[in-house]
Write a protein that holds these residues in place. Structure first.
Motif, PDB file in Angstrom:
ATOM      1  N   CYS A 164       0.636  -1.360  -0.139  1.00  0.00           N
ATOM      2  CA  CYS A 164      -0.205   0.219   0.240  1.00  0.00           C
ATOM      3  C   CYS A 164       0.610   1.230   0.226  1.00  0.00           C
ATOM      4  O   CYS A 164       0.256   2.328  -0.133  1.00  0.00           O
ATOM      5  CB  CYS A 164      -0.974  -0.040   1.336  1.00  0.00           C
ATOM      6  SG  CYS A 164      -2.092  -1.379   0.486  1.00  0.00           S
ATOM      7  N   ILE A 174      -6.093   5.873   6.967  1.00  0.00           N
ATOM      8  CA  ILE A 174      -7.207   5.377   6.339  1.00  0.00           C
ATOM      9  C   ILE A 174      -7.417   4.276   8.137  1.00  0.00           C
ATOM     10  O   ILE A 174      -8.899   4.065   7.991  1.00  0.00           O
ATOM     11  CB  ILE A 174      -6.423   4.525   5.464  1.00  0.00           C
ATOM     12  CG1 ILE A 174      -5.837   5.248   4.788  1.00  0.00           C
ATOM     13  CG2 ILE A 174      -7.020   2.633   5.563  1.00  0.00           C
ATOM     14  CD1 ILE A 174      -7.050   5.562   3.692  1.00  0.00           C
ATOM     15  N   ALA A 178     -11.568   3.416   8.824  1.00  0.00           N
ATOM     16  CA  ALA A 178     -11.845   1.954   8.531  1.00  0.00           C
ATOM     17  C   ALA A 178     -13.253   1.725   9.969  1.00  0.00           C
ATOM     18  O   ALA A 178     -14.014   1.360   9.686  1.00  0.00           O
ATOM     19  CB  ALA A 178     -10.595   1.213   8.660  1.00  0.00           C
ATOM     20  N   ALA A 181     -15.771   3.745   9.496  1.00  0.00           N
ATOM     21  CA  ALA A 181     -17.277   3.492   8.715  1.00  0.00           C
ATOM     22  C   ALA A 181     -17.405   1.940   9.084  1.00  0.00           C
ATOM     23  O   ALA A 181     -18.638   1.746   9.340  1.00  0.00           O
ATOM     24  CB  ALA A 181     -16.171   2.950   7.596  1.00  0.00           C
ATOM     25  N   ILE A 199     -19.149  -1.699   3.708  1.00  0.00           N
ATOM     26  CA  ILE A 199     -18.691  -0.738   3.781  1.00  0.00           C
ATOM     27  C   ILE A 199     -18.083  -0.752   2.219  1.00  0.00           C
ATOM     28  O   ILE A 199     -17.535  -1.806   1.485  1.00  0.00           O
ATOM     29  CB  ILE A 199     -17.111  -0.834   4.568  1.00  0.00           C
ATOM     30  CG1 ILE A 199     -17.914  -0.364   5.683  1.00  0.00           C
ATOM     31  CG2 ILE A 199     -16.349   0.011   4.097  1.00  0.00           C
ATOM     32  CD1 ILE A 199     -16.880  -1.184   7.084  1.00  0.00           C
ATOM     33  N   THR A 201     -15.700   0.504  -0.841  1.00  0.00           N
ATOM     34  CA  THR A 201     -14.042   1.475  -1.507  1.00  0.00           C
ATOM     35  C   THR A 201     -14.579   1.394  -2.629  1.00  0.00           C
ATOM     36  O   THR A 201     -14.173   1.623  -3.154  1.00  0.00           O
ATOM     37  CB  THR A 201     -13.188   0.891  -0.363  1.00  0.00           C
ATOM     38  OG1 THR A 201     -13.277   0.672   1.408  1.00  0.00           O
ATOM     39  CG2 THR A 201     -12.036   1.609  -0.764  1.00  0.00           C
ATOM     40  N   SER A 203     -11.744   3.994  -4.881  1.00  0.00           N
ATOM     41  CA  SER A 203     -10.962   4.942  -5.449  1.00  0.00           C
ATOM     42  C   SER A 203     -11.149   5.736  -5.884  1.00  0.00           C
ATOM     43  O   SER A 203     -11.788   5.411  -7.014  1.00  0.00           O
ATOM     44  CB  SER A 203      -9.858   3.678  -5.512  1.00  0.00           C
ATOM     45  OG  SER A 203      -9.531   2.362  -4.921  1.00  0.00           O
ATOM     46  N   SER A 212      -8.838  11.542   2.156  1.00  0.00           N
ATOM     47  CA  SER A 212     -10.419  10.466   2.601  1.00  0.00           C
ATOM     48  C   SER A 212     -10.813  10.659   3.496  1.00  0.00           C
ATOM     49  O   SER A 212     -10.461  11.097   4.138  1.00  0.00           O
ATOM     50  CB  SER A 212      -9.568   8.675   2.183  1.00  0.00           C
ATOM     51  OG  SER A 212      -8.625   8.112   1.150  1.00  0.00           O
ATOM     52  N   VAL A 214     -15.092   9.455   4.899  1.00  0.00           N
ATOM     53  CA  VAL A 214     -16.457   8.894   5.134  1.00  0.00           C
ATOM     54  C   VAL A 214     -17.117   9.395   5.162  1.00  0.00           C
ATOM     55  O   VAL A 214     -17.748  10.428   5.610  1.00  0.00           O
ATOM     56  CB  VAL A 214     -16.340   7.849   6.435  1.00  0.00           C
ATOM     57  CG1 VAL A 214     -17.838   6.469   7.094  1.00  0.00           C
ATOM     58  CG2 VAL A 214     -14.768   6.877   6.737  1.00  0.00           C
ATOM     59  N   HIS A 350     -12.511  -3.563   2.491  1.00  0.00           N
ATOM     60  CA  HIS A 350     -12.671  -4.836   2.884  1.00  0.00           C
ATOM     61  C   HIS A 350     -12.610  -5.398   3.273  1.00  0.00           C
ATOM     62  O   HIS A 350     -12.487  -6.244   3.697  1.00  0.00           O
ATOM     63  CB  HIS A 350     -12.914  -4.521   1.434  1.00  0.00           C
ATOM     64  CG  HIS A 350     -13.183  -5.832  -0.218  1.00  0.00           C
ATOM     65  ND1 HIS A 350     -12.934  -6.694   0.615  1.00  0.00           N
ATOM     66  CD2 HIS A 350     -13.185  -5.105  -0.980  1.00  0.00           C
ATOM     67  CE1 HIS A 350     -13.358  -7.583  -0.900  1.00  0.00           C
ATOM     68  NE2 HIS A 350     -12.725  -6.200  -1.990  1.00  0.00           N
ATOM     69  N   GLU A 353     -12.759  -4.532   7.086  1.00  0.00           N
ATOM     70  CA  GLU A 353     -14.053  -4.000   7.396  1.00  0.00           C
ATOM     71  C   GLU A 353     -14.227  -5.883   8.301  1.00  0.00           C
ATOM     72  O   GLU A 353     -15.017  -5.883   9.108  1.00  0.00           O
ATOM     73  CB  GLU A 353     -14.514  -4.316   6.496  1.00  0.00           C
ATOM     74  CG  GLU A 353     -16.631  -4.029   7.166  1.00  0.00           C
ATOM     75  CD  GLU A 353     -17.081  -4.503   5.260  1.00  0.00           C
ATOM     76  OE1 GLU A 353     -18.341  -4.294   6.031  1.00  0.00           O
ATOM     77  OE2 GLU A 353     -17.002  -4.319   4.483  1.00  0.00           O
TER      78      GLU A 353
END
Length: 525
Positions: A164, A174, A178, A181, A199, A201, A203, A212, A214, A350, A353
């Motif tokens: 990442c 992030i 997360a 969310a 959730i 995501t 991009s 970024s 929510v 993904h 979560e």
């Protein structure tokens, strides 16, 4: 007449773990996976030698499928690990490394296969029963009244993915998003069966990670021709929408089924008439939002927009299910029939979560940074000395075989912790709490001089009166002392309790299965 070729006999491999080629492949796989684990793990570029894409990754869910092998013994282990990852989304490398280490330790020790599997299963029972105790020294209860522990858990997962390429600040940002969310998916007051949200995501290229955010609801990509003054149409409560999974482009190939075309008939006009009839129906039903997974014919789009309907095409399959779940709309798969009233929905406000959701079942986490592995190894070494005579009688092995199996099991746990060090440093364990420590190569003085160092999980600080031992070396067995935790001191690295517990079980059971294989029969045709 086709020529008949005599069928080749199947290839039978007796005792696969005595096969040098198979053992070399297992060792190579272990070394490859070992170099990937943890936040400083090295990335791997995988390319099939017959062509295809180059995959750059360090995560087990991508790496293992990309590594192809003609050896069924290797594929057996891969399949088992990937099954765990598909269910729990975490701890895949831990499971794979522990499994391969257990196989290698059993092979090097010379233990009979049935003895190794029996001892492994017994020690797995010791570990699982200890991990499920309330006073377990490597387990942390998660307090949902505070988001700090959830953020730590999320950050541990995000930080373990070096591909990442996130800075510390970006990884923390992030992780916070997360958790935020995730908490929004949990209903506050929902009597009866609880249904969690989802959730999604999305991009966006060209923006900083720190930008970024929510958004409650669902973020949909709107076309450039969208008229902003039509947004006020969505303020009606509730807003009626329709969702199509079928293409509305007007092509014959999109209609499906058997199509009978008569001479002299303009099929394009007939299809367009059908599309406009569809448009007239949704106008009559006061639909305000018209969404299609695929393409919408330009004439139909113009017709809908002229009546004040917001049109979104090319939604994509990824957003279909979340949008249907959010609005209650039922995707319409054809344009031939009248849209039933129940198909209309109402718009309303993904890996990480998945792991966070697991905490709802078991609000606990395990200490990260290798501390759980070293703590378990010390606990098993100490606990296995209780009632040795009775234990070996039940297991049906000698005391020497039992102690050899215990040593191999504990070394395997320690080897997973040691795998977190990728820069040539040393991996150690303190002889008080049995936590994992790392130092620079050949620099033991960093710890013995009482410098302000912390263990892998960040809970224990080094002091001058502590003693350490290098991992995978002999040390006197001891019972790990409990930590008298200060409320203000929180672990810096956490692992999912549910995922790691299952990974531990999968690793031992897969290793036992591999050790129990006597024959491999491969069809060569």
């Amino acid at each position: 007449m086709a020529r008949l070729v005599k069928k080749s006999p199947s290839l039978c491999t007796d005792l696969p773990l005595d096969n040098t080629d198979i053992c070399n492949r297992l060792h190579l796989l272990r070394q490859l996976l070992r170099s990937c684990i943890g936040p400083t793990g090295r990335l791997k570029q995988v390319h099939n030698n017959i062509g295809g894409h180059v995959i750059t990754t360090s995560t087990s869910s991508v790496l293992l499928p990309a590594i192809s092998s003609s050896q069924s013994f290797i594929n057996l282990i891969k399949t088992s690990i990937l099954n765990h990852v598909s269910r729990f989304s975490d701890c895949g490398l831990f499971a794979a490394l522990l499994c391969l280490s257990l196989i290698e330790q059993a092979k090097q020790s010379g233990l009979r296969g049935n003895v190794a599997t029996t001892v492994n299963q017994h020690l797995l029972g010791l570990c699982t029963s200890y991990l499920q105790r309330q006073d377990c020294g490597c387990k942390v209860k998660l307090d949902f009244c505070s988001s700090q522990s959830l953020i730590t858990l999320a950050r541990s997962i995000v930080s373990s993915k070096p591909a990442c390429v996130l800075t510390e600040q970006e990884a923390l940002h992030i992780s916070k998003l997360a958790v935020q969310a995730f908490l929004l998916t949990v209903p506050c007051n929902s009597p009866g069966v609880v249904s969690l949200g989802k959730i999604v995501t999305v991009s966006v290229e060209g923006h900083s990670v720190l930008n970024s955010a929510v958004f409650p609801g669902l973020l949909l990509d709107m076309p450039d021709v969208f008229f902003l003054n039509k947004v006020e149409n969505l303020h009606s409560n509730p807003t009626c929408m329709v969702l199509f999974s079928a293409s509305l482009a007007g092509d014959l190939s999109d209609l499906g089924g058997i199509i009978e075309v008569h001479p002299g008939v303009d099929t394009d006009s007939q299809i367009l008439d059908q599309l406009l009839k569809l448009g007239n129906q949704v106008v009559k039903d006061e639909v305000k939002l018209f969404v299609c997974q695929k393409v919408i014919h330009p004439v139909l789009q113009h017709h809908l927009r002229s009546h004040g309907i917001i049109v979104i095409e090319r939604l994509g399959i990824t957003l279909m299910e979340p949008l249907a779940q959010l609005t209650g709309a039922q995707p319409v798969a054809t344009m031939h029939t009248t849209i039933p009233a129940k198909a209309y929905g109402r718009v309303v406000c993904h890996k990480t979560e998945h792991v966070l959701r697991l905490t709802l079942r078991e609000p606990s986490a395990l200490l990260g940074g290798g501390c759980t592995e070293t703590h378990l190894a010390a606990y098993v070494r100490h606990k296995s000395m209780d009632n040795v005579t009775e234990t070996v009688s039940v297991l049906g092995c000698s005391q020497t075989e039992y102690l050899c199996g215990v040593e191999g099991f504990c070394r395997s746990l320690e080897s997973v912790a040691a795998a977190l060090e990728h820069d040539g440093g040393n991996s150690l364990m303190d002889l008080t709490h049995a936590h994992h420590w790392s130092t620079r190569a050949n620099v033991m003085e960093e710890l013995t001089e009482g410098s302000s160092g912390f263990c892998g999980c960040g809970l224990v600080e080094s002091s001058t009166n502590q003693k350490w031992t290098y991992l995978n070396t002999k040390y006197p067995q001891f019972s790990p002392a409990p930590l008298f935790r200060v409320p203000t001191v929180q672990p810096r690295v956490l692992d999912s309790f549910t995922a790691k517990l299952n990974a531990l079980q999968v690793a031992v059971e897969t290793a036992n299965l591999a050790l129990d294989v006597r024959y491999l029969i491969q069809d060569m045709n």
